[in-house]
Design a protein around this motif. Structure first.
Motif, PDB file in Angstrom:
ATOM      1  N   TYR A   5       0.699  -1.208  -0.706  1.00  0.00           N
ATOM      2  CA  TYR A   5       0.161  -0.241   0.184  1.00  0.00           C
ATOM      3  C   TYR A   5       0.797   1.406   0.311  1.00  0.00           C
ATOM      4  CZ  TYR A   5      -2.750   3.563   2.073  1.00  0.00           C
ATOM      5  OH  TYR A   5      -3.658   4.811   1.813  1.00  0.00           O
ATOM      6  N   LYS A   6       1.922   1.315   1.174  1.00  0.00           N
ATOM      7  CA  LYS A   6       3.064   2.180   0.484  1.00  0.00           C
ATOM      8  C   LYS A   6       3.644   2.615  -0.302  1.00  0.00           C
ATOM      9  CE  LYS A   6       4.861   2.495   4.062  1.00  0.00           C
ATOM     10  NZ  LYS A   6       6.762   2.032   5.566  1.00  0.00           N
ATOM     11  N   LYS A   7       3.673   1.716  -0.351  1.00  0.00           N
ATOM     12  CA  LYS A   7       4.975   1.845  -2.403  1.00  0.00           C
ATOM     13  C   LYS A   7       4.027   2.773  -3.276  1.00  0.00           C
ATOM     14  CE  LYS A   7       6.347  -0.997  -6.058  1.00  0.00           C
ATOM     15  NZ  LYS A   7       6.734  -2.277  -6.980  1.00  0.00           N
ATOM     16  N   ILE A   8       2.256   2.190  -3.826  1.00  0.00           N
ATOM     17  CA  ILE A   8       0.836   2.834  -3.736  1.00  0.00           C
ATOM     18  C   ILE A   8       0.964   4.151  -4.070  1.00  0.00           C
ATOM     19  CG2 ILE A   8      -0.597   2.558  -4.626  1.00  0.00           C
ATOM     20  CD1 ILE A   8      -0.978  -0.806  -4.367  1.00  0.00           C
ATOM     21  N   ILE A   9       1.019   4.205  -2.522  1.00  0.00           N
ATOM     22  CA  ILE A   9       0.664   5.643  -2.240  1.00  0.00           C
ATOM     23  C   ILE A   9       1.797   6.751  -2.267  1.00  0.00           C
ATOM     24  CG2 ILE A   9       0.069   7.366  -0.293  1.00  0.00           C
ATOM     25  CD1 ILE A   9      -2.224   5.559  -1.205  1.00  0.00           C
ATOM     26  N   ASP A  10       3.256   6.432  -2.053  1.00  0.00           N
ATOM     27  CA  ASP A  10       4.310   7.248  -2.739  1.00  0.00           C
ATOM     28  C   ASP A  10       4.404   6.958  -4.348  1.00  0.00           C
ATOM     29  OD1 ASP A  10       4.923   6.848   0.614  1.00  0.00           O
ATOM     30  OD2 ASP A  10       6.545   4.880   0.127  1.00  0.00           O
ATOM     31  N   GLU A  11       4.162   5.781  -4.908  1.00  0.00           N
ATOM     32  CA  GLU A  11       4.198   6.464  -6.054  1.00  0.00           C
ATOM     33  C   GLU A  11       3.743   7.606  -6.493  1.00  0.00           C
ATOM     34  OE1 GLU A  11       4.492   4.183 -10.213  1.00  0.00           O
ATOM     35  OE2 GLU A  11       4.579   2.927  -9.119  1.00  0.00           O
ATOM     36  N   SER A  60       5.953  -0.546 -11.331  1.00  0.00           N
ATOM     37  CA  SER A  60       6.190   0.705 -10.803  1.00  0.00           C
ATOM     38  C   SER A  60       4.464   0.497 -11.876  1.00  0.00           C
ATOM     39  CB  SER A  60       5.922   2.048 -11.505  1.00  0.00           C
ATOM     40  OG  SER A  60       6.255   2.275 -12.572  1.00  0.00           O
ATOM     41  N   LEU A  61       3.138   1.171 -11.234  1.00  0.00           N
ATOM     42  CA  LEU A  61       2.270   1.772 -11.664  1.00  0.00           C
ATOM     43  C   LEU A  61       2.072   2.236 -13.307  1.00  0.00           C
ATOM     44  CD1 LEU A  61       1.428   2.559  -8.022  1.00  0.00           C
ATOM     45  CD2 LEU A  61       0.120   3.405  -8.845  1.00  0.00           C
ATOM     46  N   LYS A  62       3.624   3.346 -13.040  1.00  0.00           N
ATOM     47  CA  LYS A  62       3.486   4.120 -14.356  1.00  0.00           C
ATOM     48  C   LYS A  62       3.816   3.018 -15.528  1.00  0.00           C
ATOM     49  CE  LYS A  62       6.122   8.045 -16.422  1.00  0.00           C
ATOM     50  NZ  LYS A  62       7.551   9.350 -15.862  1.00  0.00           N
ATOM     51  N   GLU A  63       4.957   1.921 -15.040  1.00  0.00           N
ATOM     52  CA  GLU A  63       5.404   1.040 -16.001  1.00  0.00           C
ATOM     53  C   GLU A  63       4.275   0.494 -16.295  1.00  0.00           C
ATOM     54  OE1 GLU A  63       8.152  -2.434 -16.631  1.00  0.00           O
ATOM     55  OE2 GLU A  63       8.088  -1.224 -14.654  1.00  0.00           O
ATOM     56  N   GLY A 117      -0.172  -6.987 -14.654  1.00  0.00           N
ATOM     57  CA  GLY A 117       1.126  -6.428 -14.760  1.00  0.00           C
ATOM     58  C   GLY A 117       0.562  -6.424 -12.913  1.00  0.00           C
ATOM     59  N   ASN A 118       1.538  -7.101 -12.303  1.00  0.00           N
ATOM     60  CA  ASN A 118       1.500  -6.413 -10.923  1.00  0.00           C
ATOM     61  C   ASN A 118       2.209  -5.282 -10.126  1.00  0.00           C
ATOM     62  OD1 ASN A 118       2.377  -7.664  -7.592  1.00  0.00           O
ATOM     63  ND2 ASN A 118       0.907  -9.259  -8.423  1.00  0.00           N
ATOM     64  N   ILE A 119       2.393  -4.679  -9.048  1.00  0.00           N
ATOM     65  CA  ILE A 119       2.487  -4.061  -8.563  1.00  0.00           C
ATOM     66  C   ILE A 119       3.746  -4.336  -7.551  1.00  0.00           C
ATOM     67  CG2 ILE A 119       2.069  -1.884  -6.763  1.00  0.00           C
ATOM     68  CD1 ILE A 119       1.504  -1.147  -9.616  1.00  0.00           C
TER      69      ILE A 119
END
Length: 311
Positions: free
Chosen positions: A63-69, A268-271, A262-264
């Motif tokens: 979750y933190k990875k997603i929010i940070d991006e 990355s979300l952007k990728e 894909g898988n986060i």
């Protein structure tokens, strides 16, 4: 009679504008995060009760990875803190909202059935955490109708919870924090729309009336028609949908994540947005319907995506 009318030519103008923007869309503007995929109701208009994928809770690190991006790439994106589950089943939901707000996200929203709102001081906790908007699905003016549609719910608890949230906004809220009650219009409740609007506006609560979706044909939705022409799906063009395990699902209707993009945990979300999801958007934008994934080929829910919601 449904209040939602579909005008192909009028919507086509919106699609053309979206096509012109596509070259600059480097990051999604709407992101749905599956922090919890469990639900406590078995609603008639929802196919969660038929969900095949194993439900779960999203790990904090993911979750933190997603929010940070999102905070780095597009902090003004609309972030739905849940995707297909009931957020109030997540004990630390307010902490997750608070984390997103402290990272600078501008539009963090929650869709809830509201049954648990009167419990655990949820109203105060969500407002204090900084939730930008809460949408509570009720879908009925009469208790008897509610119980037929929102199976397992408690009408009185939901009404109480909404009013508690309104009071919490008055006590702790800041400018911009909003509350909505939502009504999915269908045959079973269409006669109650005006009474629903009048009641809740009388309480000083915003109202959102929206059309029914079929969840890609899993639920009957007579408001969706057969068209000789179709248009690119609003949800397919604009949203990224992340399951609790990090899988990126095809769209907001792909509740079982049948088509993984894909898988986060790995990208990355952007990728993902600029590879697999970009290819998917191109297929829609070029009208290459014959090569869409199977669940997408015959789906009529794109019509609801373009509906002008009544509020």
């Amino acid at each position: 009679m449904s209040r939602f009318k579909y005008d192909f030519e009028a919507v086509k103008e919106r699609v053309d504008e979206r096509i012109r923007r596509e070259v600059n869309e480097k990051f999604p503007g709407i992101i749905l995060i599956d922090n919890v995929s469990f639900c406590n109701l078995r609603c008639s208009m929802c196919s969660h009760k038929d969900m095949v994928r194993k439900p779960g809770f999203m790990e904090w690190e993911l979750y933190k990875k997603i929010i940070d991006e999102i905070a780095e790439e597009r902090p003004d994106a609309r972030v739905w803190i849940t995707y297909f589950g009931e957020g109030l089943l997540l004990k630390d939901l307010d902490e997750r909202i608070k984390y997103a707000k402290e990272k600078g996200l501008k539009d963090v929203v929650l869709n809830s059935n509201g049954v648990l709102l009167p419990l655990n001081n949820w109203a105060d906790r969500l407002v204090k955490a900084g939730l930008d908007a809460l949408y509570v699905g009720i879908d009925a003016y009469y208790k008897e109708t509610y119980e037929k549609l929102r199976v397992g719910g408690d009408f009185d608890s939901v009404v109480e919870g909404v009013l508690l949230y309104k009071k919490a906004l008055q006590r702790y809220g800041r400018d911009g924090q909003r509350l909505f009650v939502q009504f999915v219009e269908m045959e079973e409740n269409s006669s109650e729309v005006e009474k629903f609007i009048e009641f809740w506006r009388g309480k000083g609560v915003n109202v959102k009336i929206r059309p029914k979706v079929s969840w890609a044909g899993r639920i009957e939705a007579k408001n969706l028609k057969e068209f000789e022409k179709r248009l690119p799906c609003f949800w397919g063009l604009n949203t990224m949908n992340i399951a609790h395990d990090g899988s990126v699902c095809l769209c907001a209707i792909d509740l079982d994540c049948q088509t993984k993009m894909g898988n986060i945990n790995e990208k990355s979300l952007k990728e993902v947005w600029n590879t697999a999801l970009k290819d998917f958007r191109k297929v829609h934008l070029k009208g290459m319907w014959e090569i869409l994934p199977e669940m997408c080929k015959k789906c009529k829910d794109w019509q609801s995506g373009y509906a002008e919601y009544i509020s």
